[in-house]
Design a protein around this motif. Structure first.
Motif, PDB file in Angstrom:
ATOM      1  N   GLN A   1     -64.299-131.137 -48.237  1.00 42.18           N
ATOM      2  CA  GLN A   1     -65.448-131.817 -47.649  1.00 42.18           C
ATOM      3  C   GLN A   1     -66.703-131.622 -48.513  1.00 42.18           C
ATOM      4  OE1 GLN A   1     -65.816-130.365 -43.660  1.00 42.18           O
ATOM      5  NE2 GLN A   1     -63.960-131.427 -42.932  1.00 42.18           N
TER       6      GLN A   1
ATOM      7  N   GLN B   1     -66.526-133.908 -51.508  1.00 42.06           N
ATOM      8  CA  GLN B   1     -66.790-135.304 -51.144  1.00 42.06           C
ATOM      9  C   GLN B   1     -68.284-135.558 -50.943  1.00 42.06           C
ATOM     10  OE1 GLN B   1     -64.414-136.129 -47.698  1.00 42.06           O
ATOM     11  NE2 GLN B   1     -62.451-136.222 -48.872  1.00 42.06           N
ATOM     12  N   LEU B   2     -68.947-134.600 -50.272  1.00 39.93           N
ATOM     13  CA  LEU B   2     -70.399-134.757 -50.061  1.00 39.93           C
ATOM     14  C   LEU B   2     -71.146-134.757 -51.395  1.00 39.93           C
ATOM     15  CD1 LEU B   2     -71.110-132.565 -46.916  1.00 39.93           C
ATOM     16  CD2 LEU B   2     -71.372-135.048 -47.112  1.00 39.93           C
TER      17      LEU B   2
ATOM     18  N   GLN C   1     -70.151-135.777 -54.152  1.00 42.17           N
ATOM     19  CA  GLN C   1     -69.939-137.036 -54.858  1.00 42.17           C
ATOM     20  C   GLN C   1     -70.628-138.217 -54.156  1.00 42.17           C
ATOM     21  OE1 GLN C   1     -65.766-137.604 -55.332  1.00 42.17           O
ATOM     22  NE2 GLN C   1     -65.501-135.838 -56.735  1.00 42.17           N
ATOM     23  N   SER C   2     -70.553-138.218 -52.825  1.00 36.07           N
ATOM     24  CA  SER C   2     -71.110-139.384 -52.086  1.00 36.07           C
ATOM     25  C   SER C   2     -72.592-139.226 -51.760  1.00 36.07           C
ATOM     26  CB  SER C   2     -70.311-139.594 -50.793  1.00 36.07           C
ATOM     27  OG  SER C   2     -70.403-138.448 -49.979  1.00 36.07           O
ATOM     28  N   ALA C   3     -72.996-137.998 -51.450  1.00 34.47           N
ATOM     29  CA  ALA C   3     -74.411-137.773 -51.067  1.00 34.47           C
ATOM     30  C   ALA C   3     -74.868-136.454 -51.665  1.00 34.47           C
ATOM     31  CB  ALA C   3     -74.541-137.752 -49.543  1.00 34.47           C
TER      32      ALA C   3
ATOM     33  N   SER D   1     -77.512-134.404 -49.694  1.00 34.16           N
ATOM     34  CA  SER D   1     -77.301-134.198 -48.247  1.00 34.16           C
ATOM     35  C   SER D   1     -77.548-132.732 -47.895  1.00 34.16           C
ATOM     36  CB  SER D   1     -75.868-134.581 -47.865  1.00 34.16           C
ATOM     37  OG  SER D   1     -75.635-134.262 -46.529  1.00 34.16           O
TER      38      SER D   1
END
Length: 390
Positions: free
Chosen positions: A258, A261-262, A264-266, A269
Motif C-alpha cells: 500500500q 502504491q501511494l 507512485q499514485s500520490a 499524500s
C-alpha cells in the motif's frame, strides 16, 4: 514161639544199631563237610525259623515329568525313545531324585522328621536285623550303610518308571517312610524348579529394573528442565509464536504494498507517513518476536534443543524398557516350560504279609556258598599234599 519173637526183636535192634553206626561213621568220615557246610546251613535255618523277625516292604512307583512330557506322542519322540536317547533333562532329574532318596541328606531328614532310628530299633526286631547290629557301633556312617540296604530306588529300563522299596519291621512303618521319601523328592523337585526359575529370570529382571531406574532419572531431568525454562512443551509453545510472526510478516507485506502504491499514485499524500510508521512498527515487532524464537541465548531454539534431547533419551529408554519387559516375559515362559514335577504312578502300600527274610533263598545261598568254599579248600589241600609227596 517165644524164641522166634526174641530173635525178631534182636534183629531189629541189630539193624537200628547198624544204621546208627553207619550214620555216625559217615559223620566221622565227613566231619569237615558237616562242620563247614551242614553246620552253617543248620544254624541259618534255626535263625530263620526261630529268631528272624518278619520284615515288610512298601513299594511306590513314580516318574519325574517335564512340560514337554505332557504333549502327545510324536514321531520324533518315538524315534528318540527307540534309539535310547529321548529322556533328556527329565531322565537327568529322575536320577537326581533317585540319588537324593538314597543320600545322607534324605537319611538325616527322615531321622529328624520321621524318627527313622526308632523305626529300625523296634523291640520286636531280632539282634541281627535291627539297628544297631550287636557287633557294630552306633554312629551315622554305620546307619547310612544300614539305610542303603533297606531303602532302594531302581528304574525300569523299559518304562522309565522309578520303583521305591522300603523295608522295615512293621507294615505301617514301611508305608510311612516311603510316603515321607516321596514328599522329600517332591520338595527337592520344587526347590530345583525355584532355583532354575531364579537363574533364568534374575538377569533379565535386573535389566528391567535398571531400565526403569534410567527412565525415572530421565523423567526427573525433564521435569527439572521444564521448571528451569518455565515451559511445559517448548515445541508446542513455539508454534503459536511462529504463527504470530508469520501474520506480522503478512501485515508488513500488505502495508509495504500500500505504501508503494501511494508513493507512485500520490507522492504528497499524508497517508504515506502513517503507512510508513505502521511498517516500522511491524518491522520492530517482527524483529522482537523473531529474537524470542531464534537469534539469542534466551530464545526458544536452545530450549527446544535441550527439550528434544531429553525427549529422545526418554523415547529410547522406553523402547529399551519395553524390550526388557518382553525378554522377562519370555524368560518366565521358558522357566515354566522347563519346570519338572514328580508324578506318582502307584502310592506306597501297606503290605499284608512279610517278604523278608526269604528263607529258602537264604538257605540255598548259604548252603552252596559254604559248599563252594569247602570244595575249593579240599582242592587246595589235595594239591598241596600232592606237591609235598613229589
Amino acid at each position: 514161639m517165644n524164641v522166634d519173637i526174641h530173635t525178631h526183636d534182636g534183629e531189629e535192634r541189630y539193624q537200628e544199631e547198624s544204621l546208627l553206626a553207619k550214620i555216625l561213621n559217615w559223620f566221622r568220615e565227613h566231619i569237615y563237610f558237616v562242620a563247614f557246610v551242614l553246620g552253617p546251613t543248620v544254624i541259618t535255618f534255626l535263625y530263620l525259623t526261630l529268631i528272624a523277625t518278619p520284615q515288610y516292604i512298601s513299594e511306590a512307583h513314580f516318574v519325574v515329568r517335564g512340560h514337554s512330557s505332557q504333549s502327545g506322542i510324536s514321531l520324533t519322540s518315538i524315534l528318540q525313545s527307540s534309539s535310547g536317547g529321548g529322556s533328556g533333562a527329565t531322565s537327568e532329574n529322575t536320577y537326581v531324585v533317585q540319588d537324593y532318596m538314597q543320600s545322607r541328606d534324605a537319611a538325616e531328614l527322615l531321622i529328624k522328621k520321621n524318627q527313622l532310628l526308632d523305626v529300625y530299633s523296634r523291640p520286636e526286631a531280632d539282634f541281627v536285623a535291627r539297628y544297631p547290629f550287636f557287633l557294630a557301633s552306633k554312629n551315622f556312617e554305620h546307619f547310612y550303610l544300614y539305610y542303603k540296604r533297606h531303602v532302594l530306588v531302581e528304574q525300569d529300563s523299559e518304562t522309565n518308571i522309578s520303583i521305591l522299596t522300603v523295608r522295615t519291621f512293621r507294615a505301617e512303618d514301611s508305608q510311612k517312610i516311603a510316603r515321607a521319601l516321596l514328599d522329600a523328592g517332591e520338595n527337592l523337585v520344587n526347590e530345583i524348579n525355584r532355583r532354575q526359575r531364579e537363574n533364568l529370570i534374575r538377569a533379565t529382571q535386573a535389566e528391567v529394573q535398571a531400565a526403569e531406574a534410567k527412565l525415572r532419572d530421565i523423567n526427573q531431568k525433564l521435569a527439572e528442565y521444564r521448571n528451569v525454562v518455565a515451559l511445559i512443551d517448548p515445541l508446542r509453545q513455539a508454534v503459536p509464536m511462529a504463527g504470530f510472526v508469520t501474520s506480522l510478516q503478512n501485515m508488513l507485506t500488505s502495508t509495504q504494498m500500500q505504501l508503494d502504491q501511494l508513493r507512485q499514485s500520490a507522492p504528497n499524500s499524508p497517508l504515506i507517513a502513517a503507512y510508513q510508521h505502521q511498517a516500522d512498527v511491524l518491522s520492530d515487532q517482527i524483529k522482537k518476536s523473531g529474537n524470542e524464537i531464534t537469534g539469542s541465548d534466551t530464545s526458544l531454539v536452545p530450549k527446544i534443543t535441550g527439550y528434544e534431547d531429553l525427549m529422545v533419551q526418554r523415547e529410547i529408554q522406553q523402547k529399551i524398557l519395553l524390550s526388557n519387559v518382553a525378554s522377562l516375559e519370555g524368560a518366565k515362559q521358558q522357566a515354566n516350560q522347563q519346570m519338572i514335577y514328580v508324578d506318582e504312578v502307584a502310592q506306597p502300600n501297606a503290605a499284608d504279609w512279610p517278604e523278608y527274610p526269604r528263607n529258602i533263598i537264604v538257605l540255598v545261598i548259604v548252603f552252596f556258598s559254604c559248599l563252594g568254599l569247602f570244595v575249593m579248600a579240599r582242592l587246595l589241600i589235595a594239591g598241596a599234599q600232592e606237591r609235598h609227596l613229589r
